[in-house]
Design a protein around this motif. Structure first.
Motif, PDB file in Angstrom:
ATOM      1  N   LEU A   1     -25.346  41.789 -31.238  1.00 34.78           N
ATOM      2  CA  LEU A   1     -26.717  42.276 -31.188  1.00 34.78           C
ATOM      3  C   LEU A   1     -27.548  41.326 -30.329  1.00 34.78           C
ATOM      4  O   LEU A   1     -27.543  40.126 -30.552  1.00 34.78           O
ATOM      5  N   THR A   2     -28.220  41.870 -29.337  1.00 38.62           N
ATOM      6  CA  THR A   2     -29.091  41.039 -28.503  1.00 38.62           C
ATOM      7  C   THR A   2     -30.416  40.806 -29.222  1.00 38.62           C
ATOM      8  O   THR A   2     -30.763  41.534 -30.160  1.00 38.62           O
ATOM      9  N   GLN A   3     -31.157  39.821 -28.762  1.00 36.84           N
ATOM     10  CA  GLN A   3     -32.496  39.602 -29.302  1.00 36.84           C
ATOM     11  C   GLN A   3     -33.360  40.842 -29.071  1.00 36.84           C
ATOM     12  O   GLN A   3     -34.133  41.234 -29.937  1.00 36.84           O
ATOM     13  N   GLU A   4     -33.198  41.442 -27.906  1.00 39.66           N
ATOM     14  CA  GLU A   4     -33.976  42.636 -27.587  1.00 39.66           C
ATOM     15  C   GLU A   4     -33.694  43.770 -28.564  1.00 39.66           C
ATOM     16  O   GLU A   4     -34.609  44.442 -29.038  1.00 39.66           O
ATOM     17  N   GLU A   5     -32.410  43.971 -28.876  1.00 36.72           N
ATOM     18  CA  GLU A   5     -32.039  45.057 -29.785  1.00 36.72           C
ATOM     19  C   GLU A   5     -32.499  44.748 -31.206  1.00 36.72           C
ATOM     20  O   GLU A   5     -32.996  45.639 -31.908  1.00 36.72           O
ATOM     21  N   ALA A   6     -32.364  43.509 -31.640  1.00 38.25           N
ATOM     22  CA  ALA A   6     -32.835  43.135 -32.975  1.00 38.25           C
ATOM     23  C   ALA A   6     -34.341  43.355 -33.078  1.00 38.25           C
ATOM     24  O   ALA A   6     -34.834  43.897 -34.069  1.00 38.25           O
ATOM     25  N   ALA A   7     -35.063  42.956 -32.038  1.00 35.34           N
ATOM     26  CA  ALA A   7     -36.518  43.137 -32.017  1.00 35.34           C
ATOM     27  C   ALA A   7     -36.876  44.624 -32.031  1.00 35.34           C
ATOM     28  O   ALA A   7     -37.782  45.044 -32.750  1.00 35.34           O
TER      29      ALA A   7
ATOM     30  N   ASP B   1     -40.910  30.403 -38.933  1.00 36.93           N
ATOM     31  CA  ASP B   1     -40.073  31.034 -39.949  1.00 36.93           C
ATOM     32  C   ASP B   1     -40.577  32.457 -40.163  1.00 36.93           C
ATOM     33  O   ASP B   1     -41.788  32.686 -40.197  1.00 36.93           O
ATOM     34  N   PRO B   2     -39.670  33.410 -40.332  1.00 39.06           N
ATOM     35  CA  PRO B   2     -40.113  34.774 -40.611  1.00 39.06           C
ATOM     36  C   PRO B   2     -40.696  34.870 -42.016  1.00 39.06           C
ATOM     37  O   PRO B   2     -40.286  34.131 -42.916  1.00 39.06           O
ATOM     38  N   ASN B   3     -41.660  35.774 -42.208  1.00 43.56           N
ATOM     39  CA  ASN B   3     -42.172  36.010 -43.551  1.00 43.56           C
ATOM     40  C   ASN B   3     -41.119  36.797 -44.335  1.00 43.56           C
ATOM     41  O   ASN B   3     -40.097  37.215 -43.793  1.00 43.56           O
ATOM     42  N   ILE B   4     -41.366  36.997 -45.612  1.00 42.43           N
ATOM     43  CA  ILE B   4     -40.369  37.642 -46.467  1.00 42.43           C
ATOM     44  C   ILE B   4     -40.061  39.068 -46.019  1.00 42.43           C
ATOM     45  O   ILE B   4     -38.913  39.503 -46.040  1.00 42.43           O
ATOM     46  N   TYR B   5     -41.072  39.787 -45.578  1.00 39.93           N
ATOM     47  CA  TYR B   5     -40.865  41.153 -45.099  1.00 39.93           C
ATOM     48  C   TYR B   5     -39.914  41.160 -43.898  1.00 39.93           C
ATOM     49  O   TYR B   5     -38.964  41.945 -43.844  1.00 39.93           O
ATOM     50  N   ASN B   6     -40.156  40.265 -42.939  1.00 39.95           N
ATOM     51  CA  ASN B   6     -39.299  40.194 -41.759  1.00 39.95           C
ATOM     52  C   ASN B   6     -37.930  39.593 -42.074  1.00 39.95           C
ATOM     53  O   ASN B   6     -36.950  39.912 -41.399  1.00 39.95           O
ATOM     54  N   ALA B   7     -37.851  38.746 -43.093  1.00 39.97           N
ATOM     55  CA  ALA B   7     -36.552  38.198 -43.493  1.00 39.97           C
ATOM     56  C   ALA B   7     -35.627  39.325 -43.959  1.00 39.97           C
ATOM     57  O   ALA B   7     -34.453  39.368 -43.604  1.00 39.97           O
ATOM     58  N   VAL B   8     -36.178  40.247 -44.727  1.00 40.16           N
ATOM     59  CA  VAL B   8     -35.390  41.401 -45.176  1.00 40.16           C
ATOM     60  C   VAL B   8     -35.022  42.264 -43.971  1.00 40.16           C
ATOM     61  O   VAL B   8     -33.876  42.716 -43.838  1.00 40.16           O
ATOM     62  N   GLY B   9     -35.972  42.482 -43.054  1.00 42.71           N
ATOM     63  CA  GLY B   9     -35.691  43.248 -41.846  1.00 42.71           C
ATOM     64  C   GLY B   9     -34.592  42.621 -41.009  1.00 42.71           C
ATOM     65  O   GLY B   9     -33.725  43.322 -40.484  1.00 42.71           O
TER      66      GLY B   9
ATOM     67  N   ALA C   1     -31.171  44.388 -40.008  1.00 44.06           N
ATOM     68  CA  ALA C   1     -30.874  44.551 -38.578  1.00 44.06           C
ATOM     69  C   ALA C   1     -29.558  43.886 -38.188  1.00 44.06           C
ATOM     70  O   ALA C   1     -28.850  44.375 -37.310  1.00 44.06           O
ATOM     71  N   THR C   2     -29.222  42.774 -38.855  1.00 45.59           N
ATOM     72  CA  THR C   2     -27.982  42.058 -38.518  1.00 45.59           C
ATOM     73  C   THR C   2     -26.846  42.384 -39.474  1.00 45.59           C
ATOM     74  O   THR C   2     -25.795  41.750 -39.434  1.00 45.59           O
ATOM     75  N   ARG C   3     -27.093  43.372 -40.353  1.00 44.87           N
ATOM     76  CA  ARG C   3     -26.081  43.799 -41.329  1.00 44.87           C
ATOM     77  C   ARG C   3     -25.615  42.622 -42.182  1.00 44.87           C
ATOM     78  O   ARG C   3     -24.422  42.450 -42.449  1.00 44.87           O
ATOM     79  N   SER C   4     -26.542  41.798 -42.596  1.00 46.66           N
ATOM     80  CA  SER C   4     -26.271  40.612 -43.410  1.00 46.66           C
ATOM     81  C   SER C   4     -27.059  40.698 -44.702  1.00 46.66           C
ATOM     82  O   SER C   4     -27.955  41.516 -44.842  1.00 46.66           O
ATOM     83  N   ALA C   5     -26.739  39.817 -45.610  1.00 46.26           N
ATOM     84  CA  ALA C   5     -27.564  39.657 -46.806  1.00 46.26           C
ATOM     85  C   ALA C   5     -28.617  38.599 -46.497  1.00 46.26           C
ATOM     86  O   ALA C   5     -28.373  37.689 -45.695  1.00 46.26           O
ATOM     87  N   VAL C   6     -29.768  38.714 -47.098  1.00 47.20           N
ATOM     88  CA  VAL C   6     -30.823  37.724 -46.887  1.00 47.20           C
ATOM     89  C   VAL C   6     -30.279  36.325 -47.185  1.00 47.20           C
ATOM     90  O   VAL C   6     -30.563  35.366 -46.475  1.00 47.20           O
ATOM     91  N   GLU C   7     -29.463  36.214 -48.215  1.00 47.66           N
ATOM     92  CA  GLU C   7     -28.895  34.919 -48.599  1.00 47.66           C
ATOM     93  C   GLU C   7     -28.005  34.328 -47.511  1.00 47.66           C
ATOM     94  O   GLU C   7     -27.876  33.109 -47.406  1.00 47.66           O
ATOM     95  N   ASP C   8     -27.362  35.188 -46.710  1.00 43.47           N
ATOM     96  CA  ASP C   8     -26.510  34.690 -45.637  1.00 43.47           C
ATOM     97  C   ASP C   8     -27.302  33.890 -44.615  1.00 43.47           C
ATOM     98  O   ASP C   8     -26.795  32.942 -44.022  1.00 43.47           O
ATOM     99  N   ILE C   9     -28.550  34.253 -44.423  1.00 45.61           N
ATOM    100  CA  ILE C   9     -29.391  33.596 -43.425  1.00 45.61           C
ATOM    101  C   ILE C   9     -30.244  32.502 -44.042  1.00 45.61           C
ATOM    102  O   ILE C   9     -30.399  31.428 -43.477  1.00 45.61           O
ATOM    103  N   PHE C  10     -30.771  32.752 -45.237  1.00 48.19           N
ATOM    104  CA  PHE C  10     -31.780  31.871 -45.823  1.00 48.19           C
ATOM    105  C   PHE C  10     -31.315  31.167 -47.086  1.00 48.19           C
ATOM    106  O   PHE C  10     -32.125  30.789 -47.916  1.00 48.19           O
ATOM    107  N   PHE C  11     -30.036  30.946 -47.246  1.00 53.16           N
ATOM    108  CA  PHE C  11     -29.507  30.377 -48.478  1.00 53.16           C
ATOM    109  C   PHE C  11     -30.113  29.018 -48.805  1.00 53.16           C
ATOM    110  O   PHE C  11     -30.301  28.669 -49.965  1.00 53.16           O
TER     111      PHE C  11
END
Length: 99
Positions: free
Chosen positions: A24-30, A49-57, A61-71
């Motif tokens: 996924l490119t930055q452009e596509e994620a955006a 840092d992204p806010n909580i709303y964007n963290a979920v987004g 978008a990356t097909r991940s769990a929030v915990e995978d990124i923000f553990f």
């Protein structure tokens, strides 16, 4: 610019790795999130840092769990809460001992 924290390199690396894992490119994620590519870039560089709303987004978008990124946030909060509970319990014990 805000002061870099110890956790930011880990978070930005995780975000980058989750995005790249699905090609996924930055452009596509955006685009998927309705944001500007620059916003994704700032998060990956650790400038913001992204806010909580964007963290979920981001997770969706990356097909991940929030915990995978923000553990790291979870561990940090668990430690803070344990410390606050211990301090409160000590204060209560001291107050009872004075009575």
């Amino acid at each position: 610019m805000e002061k870099p924290s110890k956790r930011k390199p880990k978070i930005r690396n995780r975000l980058y790795n989750c995005r790249k894992a699905i090609n996924l490119t930055q452009e596509e994620a955006a685009f998927r999130m309705g944001l500007n590519r620059c916003q994704i870039s700032k998060w990956e560089r650790g400038e913001k840092d992204p806010n909580i709303y964007n963290a979920v987004g981001l997770a969706v978008a990356t097909r991940s769990a929030v915990e995978d990124i923000f553990f790291d946030y979870r561990k940090e909060w668990e430690a803070k809460i344990r410390k606050r509970i211990r301090l409160r319990d000590l204060e209560r014990q001291n107050a009872q001992a004075l009575q």
